[in-house]
Design a protein around this motif. Structure first.
Motif, mmCIF file in Angstrom:
data_model
loop_
_atom_site.group_PDB
_atom_site.id
_atom_site.type_symbol
_atom_site.label_atom_id
_atom_site.label_comp_id
_atom_site.label_asym_id
_atom_site.label_seq_id
_atom_site.Cartn_x
_atom_site.Cartn_y
_atom_site.Cartn_z
ATOM 1 N N ALA A 588 -27.680 -11.076 -31.355
ATOM 2 C CA ALA A 588 -27.049 -12.314 -30.894
ATOM 3 C C ALA A 588 -25.772 -12.599 -31.666
ATOM 4 O O ALA A 588 -24.743 -12.981 -31.076
ATOM 5 C CB ALA A 588 -28.030 -13.474 -31.038
ATOM 6 N N VAL A 589 -25.808 -12.411 -32.977
ATOM 7 C CA VAL A 589 -24.614 -12.646 -33.807
ATOM 8 C C VAL A 589 -23.499 -11.677 -33.420
ATOM 9 O O VAL A 589 -22.331 -12.066 -33.260
ATOM 10 C CB VAL A 589 -24.966 -12.511 -35.299
ATOM 11 C CG1 VAL A 589 -23.701 -12.563 -36.153
ATOM 12 C CG2 VAL A 589 -25.928 -13.611 -35.718
ATOM 13 N N LEU A 590 -23.846 -10.403 -33.263
ATOM 14 C CA LEU A 590 -22.852 -9.407 -32.866
ATOM 15 C C LEU A 590 -22.285 -9.718 -31.483
ATOM 16 O O LEU A 590 -21.083 -9.558 -31.247
ATOM 17 C CB LEU A 590 -23.484 -8.016 -32.879
ATOM 18 C CG LEU A 590 -23.812 -7.425 -34.251
ATOM 19 C CD1 LEU A 590 -24.593 -6.120 -34.099
ATOM 20 C CD2 LEU A 590 -22.541 -7.180 -35.049
ATOM 21 N N SER A 591 -23.135 -10.185 -30.587
ATOM 22 C CA SER A 591 -22.682 -10.498 -29.229
ATOM 23 C C SER A 591 -21.703 -11.664 -29.230
ATOM 24 O O SER A 591 -20.654 -11.608 -28.559
ATOM 25 C CB SER A 591 -23.882 -10.824 -28.338
ATOM 26 O OG SER A 591 -24.762 -9.731 -28.245
ATOM 27 N N ILE A 592 -22.023 -12.701 -29.971
ATOM 28 C CA ILE A 592 -21.121 -13.862 -30.051
ATOM 29 C C ILE A 592 -19.788 -13.454 -30.668
ATOM 30 O O ILE A 592 -18.707 -13.842 -30.194
ATOM 31 C CB ILE A 592 -21.780 -14.993 -30.859
ATOM 32 C CG1 ILE A 592 -22.993 -15.541 -30.095
ATOM 33 C CG2 ILE A 592 -20.780 -16.113 -31.144
ATOM 34 C CD1 ILE A 592 -23.821 -16.527 -30.895
#
Length: 607
Positions: A588-592
Motif C-alpha cells: 500500500a505504501v509503495l502504491s501510494i
C-alpha cells in the motif's frame, strides 16, 4: 562486404514485403506509421526514435501480438480494451467455487493488465477495472440473492439489482488498481507494468480495511492447493494474490517485449518465483497426519432457517449419538478416527476413551442461554451426565439490563454446568447483522438487518477446555485475517469456526467460506475445526489440508482430535502471526508513493 547504403536498401525491401503481407490482415496504424517514417538504420531502442513519436506509440510498435486488436491511435481502441476487461472478470469468476478452475487464477488478470497497458488513461483504465471487478463480484457472489429473496421477501429482480450495487461498490478497488497502473505506465513506460502485483495486493488489503469485506481475494482461489498457499505464512492471502498477479504480469510483459531480452528475463523470473513457491510449500507438507489427544465431536444438525419443530433436545440427541459411537469405537479397539456417518473419511488418531468436547454450530435457533433457565438446566444435565465440555452459539446480553444490546456469542459450558467463557462476535455481516451508514444516511434507517441488529464484541476471549485453548471465529469472521491472527496471538492452540451458511442456499458460499478457513489455518500454523449447520464441516490441519469434509444438507456428526496446549507447543508462530499484514501494508505504501510520483509534473530532462 555490403556497405551501409546497400544494407539499408535490403532492410527497406524486407520491411516493405512484410507490410504487404500484414496490411490485408491487420489494422494497426501506429505500427505501420512507425515503420514507414522511421530511418532505415535506426536501432531498436526507444531513445533512438524520432521525438515526434509518443512513448505509447513506441510501446505499440513493440506490441507485436496486439496487431489483431486496434491500439491507441486506431479507431475505436476502447471497445477492444473493454472486451479484455470483461474477459478478465469472467476468468476471475471461473477461478472460484463453484467452477473451481483454480488454474485460471494465474492468468485471469492478464487481459485487464493488457487493456490498461494499451489504454494508459487514468479514468478509462479505472472504468475498465471497475467493469472487470463488477462482473467478478456479481458472478462469484450471486448466492447473496438467495437470502434477500427467500428470507428478506425482496423480489428476485430487485435482489440482483442490490447485489450488483454492492458488487460495484467493491469494484471501486479493482478500478483503482487499474487506474494506478495506467498512471505508472504513462509516466515510467513499459517497466512500470511490473508494479501490477504490488498494486493488486494493496487494493485487496485496502478493500478489507475500508469496507470490512475481504471476500474472494484472488489468493483464495488456490485454497485447495496446499503446496501453493504455504507462503501465506509469510504474507497472508495477499502474498499469494501478488504471486499469481505476477504470473499474469510477466505474461503481458513478455508479449509486449517478445523480441527483447527483457521479456524473456521477466517471464523466466516469474516462472522461477512460482516454482520456488511450490517447492517451499512441498517442503512443509507433513509425512503423516498429526494427531492430538483431545476428542471433539461436531454436530451438523441441518436445521432449516424456518426452525419449525427442532428443539434443543434434537441437538442433545445428535450429541449423545456421537458420544455413544465414540464409546463403541473405544470398546472395539478401533484406533483410527473416522466419520460416524456413512462416509469413509478419516480423522486423527483416538487416544482417549470418550468425547472431551462437543461443538454445536451457529444456528438459526434463538438460544438465549443467560435468560433461559430451563435451557441452562437441560444443558447442565447433558454436560454432567456425559462429562463433556460444550461449545455452543447463543444470543448474549449485557450484564446491565438497562443497556439495550444483543451479541452473537460463543459459549463454553463445563461438565459441572458452569459457563466458563463467552466470546462476542466482533466482525459483523453487513446488512445481515448491521446496516452500514445507518447513522449518517437518512434512508438507511428504513432498511432492517436480515438477522437482527447486533452489537459487535470488543475483546478476544479464549476458552480453556479439556486441556486445549480454543479461539472461536463465528461465521463471517473466518474471512477476517486480522481477527483470527489475533486469536492465535493471544494463545489459541486450535481454532473453531462455527457457522450457518444455510442462509445462502445451495450455492458456492459454503465452499468459498471453507477456502477462507483454510487460509486462516495456514497463515497461523494452527489446526481449525469448522462446525456448520448444513455443511461443509471439516477438520483443517495446520498445512491447510481439508480432512473429513461433510456433505451439504445432511444431518450428521464427526469425531476429530485436536492438540492440548502441551502438544501444540512445537507449533511455532508464523511470521504472519507475529507481524501481521506487513507485506500488504508495504504494498500500500509503495502504491501510494508510485501514484504520487506518477502525477507529479515531469522535469525538463524527462520530457
Amino acid at each position: 562486404m555490403m556497405n551501409d547504403e546497400s544494407r539499408c536498401d535490403k532492410n527497406d525491401s524486407v520491411r516493405n514485403a512484410l507490410l504487404n503481407i500484414i496490411r490485408p490482415a491487420f489494422t494497426f496504424q501506429g505500427f505501420s506509421s512507425f515503420v514507414h517514417h522511421s530511418h532505415c538504420c535506426v536501432q531498436h531502442q526507444e531513445e533512438a526514435a524520432p521525438p515526434v513519436y509518443a512513448h505509447e506509440d513506441l510501446l505499440a510498435a513493440r506490441f507485436r501480438v496486439s496487431k489483431v486488436i486496434p491500439y491507441q491511435s486506431a479507431s475505436p481502441p476502447f471497445i477492444s480494451n473493454l472486451l479484455l476487461a470483461i474477459f478478465s472478470g469472467l476468468l476471475l469468476v471461473f477461478a472460484f467455487p463453484e467452477w473451481n478452475w483454480w488454474s485460471l487464477g494465474w492468468v485471469c488478470t492478464a487481459p485487464l493488465i493488457m487493456a490498461v497497458v494499451r489504454e494508459q488513461r487514468f479514468w478509462r483504465s479505472l472504468l475498465l477495472g471497475y467493469v472487470a471487478g463488477t462482473i467478478f463480484y456479481v458472478g462469484s457472489s450471486y448466492w447473496v440473492t438467495h437470502s434477500m429473496h427467500n428470507y428478506g421477501e425482496i423480489p428476485l429482480w430487485l435482489s440482483y439489482v442490490i447485489t450488483t450495487v454492492f458488487a460495484s461498490a467493491l469494484s471501486i478497488f479493482t478500478g483503482l488498481f487499474a487506474g494506478a497502473l495506467a498512471l505508472a505506465i504513462k509516466r515510467f513506460r513499459g517497466w512500470a507494468i511490473l508494479s501490477a502485483p504490488v498494486l493488486w495486493a494493496a487494493s485487496e488489503w485496502a478493500r478489507l480495511e475500508i469496507t470490512g469485506v475481504g471476500w474472494n481475494a484472488l489468493g483464495y482461489s488456490q485454497a485447495f492447493q496446499p503446496a501453493v498457499i504455504q507462503v501465506a505464512r509469510l504474507g497472508g492471502v495477499y502474498l499469494v494474490s501478488a504471486i499469481m498477479v505476477a504470473a499474469s504480469t510477466a505474461l503481458v510483459f513478455a508479449l509486449i517485449y517478445l523480441e527483447r531480452r527483457r521479456g524473456i528475463i521477466v517471464l523466466t523470473a516469474a516462472g522461477v518465483i512460482a516454482i520456488l513457491t511450490v517447492i517451499y510449500g512441498e517442503s512443509l507438507r507433513p509425512e503423516k497426519e498429526e494427531a492430538g489427544s483431545v476428542t471433539v465431536a461436531i454436530i451438523q444438525p441441518d436445521v432449516p432457517i424456518e426452525v419449525g419443530p427442532v428443539t434443543v433436545e434434537d441437538f442433545i440427541a445428535l450429541s449423545n449419538r456421537a458420544i455413544q459411537d465414540k464409546a463403541k469405537q473405544a470398546a472395539s479397539g478401533e484406533a483410527g478416527a473416522r466419520s460416524i456417518s456413512d462416509s469413509n473419511a478419516t480423522g486423527g488418531q483416538l487416544r482417549r476413551a470418550g468425547v472431551d468436547v462437543v461443538i454445536w454450530p451457529e444456528s438459526p435457533m434463538n438460544f438465549e442461554y443467560d435468560r433461559d433457565f430451563e435451557l441452562q438446566r437441560t444443558i447442565s444435565e447433558f454436560t454432567s451426565s456425559n462429562n463433556v465440555f460444550l461449545l455452543m452459539n447463543s444470543w448474549g446480553f449485557p450484564k446491565d439490563d438497562t443497556i439495550d444490546a444483543r451479541y452473537n456469542s460463543a459459549l463454553a459450558i463445563a461438565p459441572d454446568g458452569r459457563k466458563i467463557f463467552e466470546y462476542d462476535k466482533i466482525a459483523l455481516v453487513p446488512f445481515g447483522e448491521y446496516v452500514p451508514a445507518r447513522s449518517w444516511l437518512p434512508f438507511m434507517d428504513k432498511i432492517p438487518a436480515l438477522v437482527a441488529d447486533i452489537t459487535p464484541g470488543a475483546s478476544f476471549t479464549l476458552g480453556d477446555v479439556a486441556g486445549a485453548r480454543l479461539g472461536t471465529a463465528i461465521c463471517f469472521e473466518a474471512t477476517r485475517p486480522d481477527i483470527v491472527r489475533r486469536l492465535r496471538l493471544e494463545g489459541a492452540t486450535a481454532l473453531v469456526q462455527i457457522s450457518n451458511e444455510l442462509w445462502f442456499g445451495p450455492g458456492a458460499a459454503p465452499r468459498q467460506m471453507l477456502a477462507c478457513a483454510v487460509f486462516r489455518a495456514v497463515e497461523n500454523n494452527v489446526e481449525l475445526i469448522r462446525s456448520t449447520n448444513s455443511g461443509l464441516s471439516a477438520r483443517i490441519d495446520r498445512y491447510g489440508i481439508v480432512r473429513d469434509e461433510t456433505p451439504m444438507f445432511e444431518q450428521t456428526t464427526r469425531l476429530w482430535n485436536i492438540k492440548t496446549v502441551d502438544e501444540a507447543r512445537g507449533d511455532s508462530l508464523t511470521f504472519y502471526t507475529r507481524y501481521g499484514d506487513v507485506f500488504a501494508v508495504a504494498c500500500a505504501v509503495l502504491s501510494i508513493t508510485l501514484v504520487i510520483v506518477s502525477i507529479l509534473p515531469k522535469r525538463e530532462h524527462e520530457r
